[in-house]
Design a protein around this motif. Structure first.
Motif, PDB file in Angstrom:
ATOM      1  N   ARG A 120       0.756  -1.272   0.011  1.00  0.00           N
ATOM      2  CA  ARG A 120       0.085   0.046   0.103  1.00  0.00           C
ATOM      3  C   ARG A 120       0.718   1.318  -0.074  1.00  0.00           C
ATOM      4  O   ARG A 120       0.626   2.211  -0.678  1.00  0.00           O
ATOM      5  CB  ARG A 120      -0.831   0.208   1.174  1.00  0.00           C
ATOM      6  CG  ARG A 120      -1.758  -1.086   1.440  1.00  0.00           C
ATOM      7  CD  ARG A 120      -2.591  -1.918   0.075  1.00  0.00           C
ATOM      8  NE  ARG A 120      -3.408  -3.015   0.378  1.00  0.00           N
ATOM      9  CZ  ARG A 120      -3.631  -3.777  -0.486  1.00  0.00           C
ATOM     10  NH1 ARG A 120      -2.878  -3.750  -1.481  1.00  0.00           N
ATOM     11  NH2 ARG A 120      -4.233  -4.907   0.034  1.00  0.00           N
ATOM     12  N   TYR A 123       2.647   1.832  -3.404  1.00  0.00           N
ATOM     13  CA  TYR A 123       1.508   2.493  -4.401  1.00  0.00           C
ATOM     14  C   TYR A 123       1.196   3.811  -3.864  1.00  0.00           C
ATOM     15  O   TYR A 123       1.167   4.686  -4.961  1.00  0.00           O
ATOM     16  CB  TYR A 123       0.264   1.391  -4.461  1.00  0.00           C
ATOM     17  CG  TYR A 123      -0.690   2.011  -5.313  1.00  0.00           C
ATOM     18  CD1 TYR A 123      -0.808   1.941  -6.520  1.00  0.00           C
ATOM     19  CD2 TYR A 123      -2.157   2.518  -4.731  1.00  0.00           C
ATOM     20  CE1 TYR A 123      -1.813   2.622  -7.430  1.00  0.00           C
ATOM     21  CE2 TYR A 123      -2.942   2.950  -5.486  1.00  0.00           C
ATOM     22  CZ  TYR A 123      -2.719   3.129  -6.935  1.00  0.00           C
ATOM     23  OH  TYR A 123      -3.587   3.418  -7.952  1.00  0.00           O
ATOM     24  N   GLU A 153      -7.531  -5.991  -6.301  1.00  0.00           N
ATOM     25  CA  GLU A 153      -6.753  -5.019  -6.145  1.00  0.00           C
ATOM     26  C   GLU A 153      -6.966  -3.713  -6.797  1.00  0.00           C
ATOM     27  O   GLU A 153      -6.417  -2.793  -6.370  1.00  0.00           O
ATOM     28  CB  GLU A 153      -5.506  -5.714  -7.092  1.00  0.00           C
ATOM     29  CG  GLU A 153      -4.288  -4.959  -6.732  1.00  0.00           C
ATOM     30  CD  GLU A 153      -3.538  -4.982  -5.477  1.00  0.00           C
ATOM     31  OE1 GLU A 153      -2.625  -3.850  -5.187  1.00  0.00           O
ATOM     32  OE2 GLU A 153      -3.691  -5.738  -4.564  1.00  0.00           O
ATOM     33  N   LYS A 157      -6.587  -0.149  -4.792  1.00  0.00           N
ATOM     34  CA  LYS A 157      -5.820   1.043  -5.141  1.00  0.00           C
ATOM     35  C   LYS A 157      -6.925   2.476  -5.567  1.00  0.00           C
ATOM     36  O   LYS A 157      -6.278   3.312  -5.255  1.00  0.00           O
ATOM     37  CB  LYS A 157      -5.216   0.471  -6.703  1.00  0.00           C
ATOM     38  CG  LYS A 157      -4.368  -0.196  -6.612  1.00  0.00           C
ATOM     39  CD  LYS A 157      -3.852  -0.590  -8.376  1.00  0.00           C
ATOM     40  CE  LYS A 157      -2.587  -1.542  -8.073  1.00  0.00           C
ATOM     41  NZ  LYS A 157      -2.087  -1.860  -9.369  1.00  0.00           N
ATOM     42  N   ARG A 161      -6.110   5.590  -3.716  1.00  0.00           N
ATOM     43  CA  ARG A 161      -6.030   6.977  -4.575  1.00  0.00           C
ATOM     44  C   ARG A 161      -6.819   8.146  -3.804  1.00  0.00           C
ATOM     45  O   ARG A 161      -6.348   9.145  -3.712  1.00  0.00           O
ATOM     46  CB  ARG A 161      -6.864   6.522  -6.096  1.00  0.00           C
ATOM     47  CG  ARG A 161      -6.468   7.912  -6.873  1.00  0.00           C
ATOM     48  CD  ARG A 161      -7.482   7.617  -8.139  1.00  0.00           C
ATOM     49  NE  ARG A 161      -8.843   7.394  -7.817  1.00  0.00           N
ATOM     50  CZ  ARG A 161      -9.645   8.858  -7.747  1.00  0.00           C
ATOM     51  NH1 ARG A 161      -9.107   9.637  -7.726  1.00  0.00           N
ATOM     52  NH2 ARG A 161     -10.987   8.440  -7.523  1.00  0.00           N
TER      53      ARG A 161
END
Length: 693
Positions: A120, A123, A153, A157, A161
């Motif tokens: 995490r 990302y 996934e 994400k 975001r």
């Protein structure tokens, strides 16, 4: 209430070096033999001697698994649904794991957690390379404890975001440039990533045992040797060290505050902001580098035996990383933690040309130096002793009334609570205890006469628990004073601490301690403080959310019940005067601009809490910010306070100077609840004086 040491707490307190770690394998943490033994011993005690024994079976296993996962990922931002499904397949095997002394399951879960943190955060950092569109209509859920886990996934994400976008928007609205925002968030996410590499086996075990014990009841707990030592220090209000408050900042252990009269301050060689880059033991001891080390590890190196020498390698606050540093020797001494001790102030209350002085005694905890008391030390430190001294000082200063401020006092020593009650009611019963066999014991104070007989108020809030509730309830039952504030926490259970090493005669002292519930408190009127807490005679607004904070927020809390009242003689005076005090209070606060602004703030917080989401649209957020700014501006014009706008930063991301300034501003802000509590007691003094005439 004792502090619970889960991994979430560690995320907030451990060292967070700002430097980026090179890609490497995560540490392979495995359970130790002593940990498995400690878990098994704890289970034996909990299934036999707890107030309400809970069998270690499949049902409890499921609960322990849920609690452990929640402690790791309370906002459901790390794990995926697939992870949870995998864990759930083992959730009925925790009982067998504890009985068979094989803790592979929780350690395996933690390994997955560590990998998810890496995933995490990596990302999140990658998102900083792009720009965000803040004109779209999007919302981010800030309350996610009951949210579904990400099923893919892509879902994960998308969640991150929005999380990163929200972090960015906060900093953008606070006035930071894009370059500064990228730098700030890069460091923030890297700090979280770096922490994964600092965890040790004991951290995992502590969190697992917290999940196990909390599944029994909210106040049963397990403490490793270090956690137990920290509690002992807080109860004694003293430790042996150099007299400095330390904080991790950018990978350095930094001096945040110097204790007045402590060895560090008296040496003249250390200043706030200086960084400790090495620690050595003894006058000639080798220096061990501590840059990037966990804060708790550095603290342990600095503490030691009284009159021993610790060597510190100091990098001055104004020096660069390659600047000149110096090594100093400091003799450790016993340091008194005065910030946690009882303190007093006098609040003047003016009405119709008359000024009445109300003494306010603030007590953060019911502390007691158990060891010193048992050894017969006549000068042992205790909350009731300190309060007695402050009462004598207030009588000398001729105050008209006294308020005992117990807000956020989570309890402490039962004996100190009983003895403090005696300072206001004299000799008589204070609290009742019922054990698992149903036997009831009445605890009394034997003080021949009270130390203060004048007008009295007790100020409480949702954070007032345990010993605080015993004191407040006794004052209320005797009709001795008026209880003011928010309904209290509702902890009416009794715990004892079992040293596991002593139980098995282990000389290594590495099995820790178990705190288990063995009895229940009851008021002298027969009711219990359990679950319902103490309801104030005069209610003041509070910020706490009963759904998430307090005994009623636990689904396995003991129920409310009652027993036979103790024999005591309540005063009828308070019941007669409270309606008059309430009438005066309501009339006064309607005209009090500060109080009404405080009510507005609380309503705004509650509204946001109920909404549970926050807009990611810049125009909407700026509009909200402008509304808040107007309110802060109006307040500043009215009372001269310094507005504290949201800078979007976390504590260790600000400069130390800015952080300390914010802390000072909060400390010096108007305390409208304390002011109103003092006014209520001034009213009581006025009514008492009128009755006397």
């Amino acid at each position: 209430m004792r502090l619970r040491y889960g991994l979430i707490g560690l995320i907030l307190t451990l060292a967070t070096p700002a430097y980026a770690l090179e890609a490497k394998e995560l540490p392979q943490l495995a359970p130790l033999e002593r940990q498995a033994q400690a878990a098994n011993l704890s289970a034996q005690f909990l299934t036999r001697y707890a107030y309400k024994p809970v069998p270690l079976d499949d049902a409890l296993s499921v609960r322990i698994m849920d609690q452990f996962i929640k402690s790791l990922d309370p906002d459901r931002m790390m794990f995926s649904q697939a992870d949870i499904d995998g864990f759930t397949a083992e959730n009925k095997n925790i009982d067998d794991a504890i009985i068979n002394e094989d803790l592979t399951i929780p350690f395996s879960i933690f390994t997955t957690y560590s990998q998810r943190v890496v995933d995490r955060m990596t990302y999140a950092q990658s998102l900083l390379k792009q720009d965000f569109d803040f004109t779209t209509q999007e919302e981010f859920a800030v309350l996610r404890e009951d949210a579904p886990w990400a099923k893919s996934e892509e879902e994960s994400k998308e969640l991150w975001r929005k999380r990163v976008k929200n972090d960015w928007l906060r900093l953008k609205i606070a006035g930071q440039s894009d370059e500064a925002i990228r730098k700030t968030l890069e460091r923030r996410y890297q700090n979280t990533l770096d922490r994964v590499y600092t965890y040790k086996s004991d951290d995992v075990f502590q969190s697992f045992m917290a999940a196990y014990t909390t599944s029994i009841d909210p106040h049963t707990d397990y403490f490793g040797a270090r956690a137990s030592a920290e509690f002992d220090i807080s109860m004694k209000l003293s430790l042996v060290g150099i007299g400095a408050v330390l904080q991790e900042r950018d990978g350095y252990t930094t001096i945040r505050e110097l204790v007045a009269g402590g060895p560090a301050q008296l040496s003249g060689k250390i200043a706030v902001g200086d960084r400790i880059i090495g620690v050595g033991q003894g006058e000639e001891g080798a220096i061990e580098e501590v840059v990037g080390n966990r804060l708790d590890e550095v603290v342990q190196l600095i503490r030691g035996k009284e009159n021993s020498v610790v060597r510190l390698d100091i990098l001055p606050a104004d020096a660069g990383e390659s600047g000149n540093h110096r090594v100093i020797n400091i003799v450790r001494e016993k340091i008194s933690l005065e910030k946690q001790a009882a303190s007093k102030t006098i609040v003047p209350v003016e009405e119709n040309g008359t000024t009445r002085k109300i003494g306010v005694i603030t007590l953060p905890t019911f502390y007691e130096d158990f060891d010193a008391r048992q050894k017969g030390d006549k000068e042992y430190r205790g909350a009731s002793r300190d309060v007695a001294k402050l009462l004598e000082e207030l009588k000398t200063e001729k105050v008209d009334g006294v308020v005992i401020d117990l807000r956020d006092n989570g309890g402490g020593s039962l004996q100190e609570s009983i003895e403090m009650t005696g300072l206001f009611v004299g000799k008589g019963p204070v609290v009742q205890q019922r054990n698992a066999e149903g036997e009831v014991r009445i605890e009394s104070d034997d003080l021949s006469k009270p130390a203060w007989t004048g007008p009295l108020g007790v100020l409480i809030n949702r954070g007032s628990a345990s010993a605080s509730e015993i004191f407040a309830a006794a004052i209320q039952d005797y009709g001795r004073g008026v209880i003011i504030g928010d309904p209290s926490f509702g902890k009416g259970s009794v715990q004892t601490v079992v040293n596991l090493d002593r139980m098995v005669k282990n000389k290594d002292a590495d099995l820790g301690e178990l705190k288990l519930t063995i009895a229940q408190f009851f008021r002298i009127n027969g009711g219990t403080t359990q679950l319902r807490g103490v309801n104030p005679d005069i209610a003041l607004p509070g910020l706490a959310d009963p759904k998430t904070f307090g005994e009623s927020s636990y689904d396995n809390a003991l129920p409310w019940t009652s027993i036979k009242p103790a024999k005591y003689k309540p005063s009828k005076d308070m019941a007669a005067v409270i309606p008059q005090l309430l009438e005066r209070h309501e009339a006064r606060v309607k005209q009090d601009a500060d109080f009404q602004r405080f009510v507005e703030d609380i309503e705004a917080v509650k509204a946001q809490r109920e909404k549970g989401t926050i807009s990611l649209n810049e125009a909407e957020r700026r509009k909200e910010q402008a509304t808040l700014a107007e309110r802060l501006k109006a307040r500043q014009q009215a009372d001269g306070s310094a507005p504290q706008e949201d800078d979007g930063l976390q504590s260790n991301e600000r400069s130390l100077t800015a952080d300390l300034a914010m802390e000072a501003a909060r400390k010096n802000a108007k305390d409208v609840l304390r002011t109103e509590a003092a006014a209520i007691i001034a009213d009581q003094a006025a009514l008492s004086a009128a009755k006397g005439k």
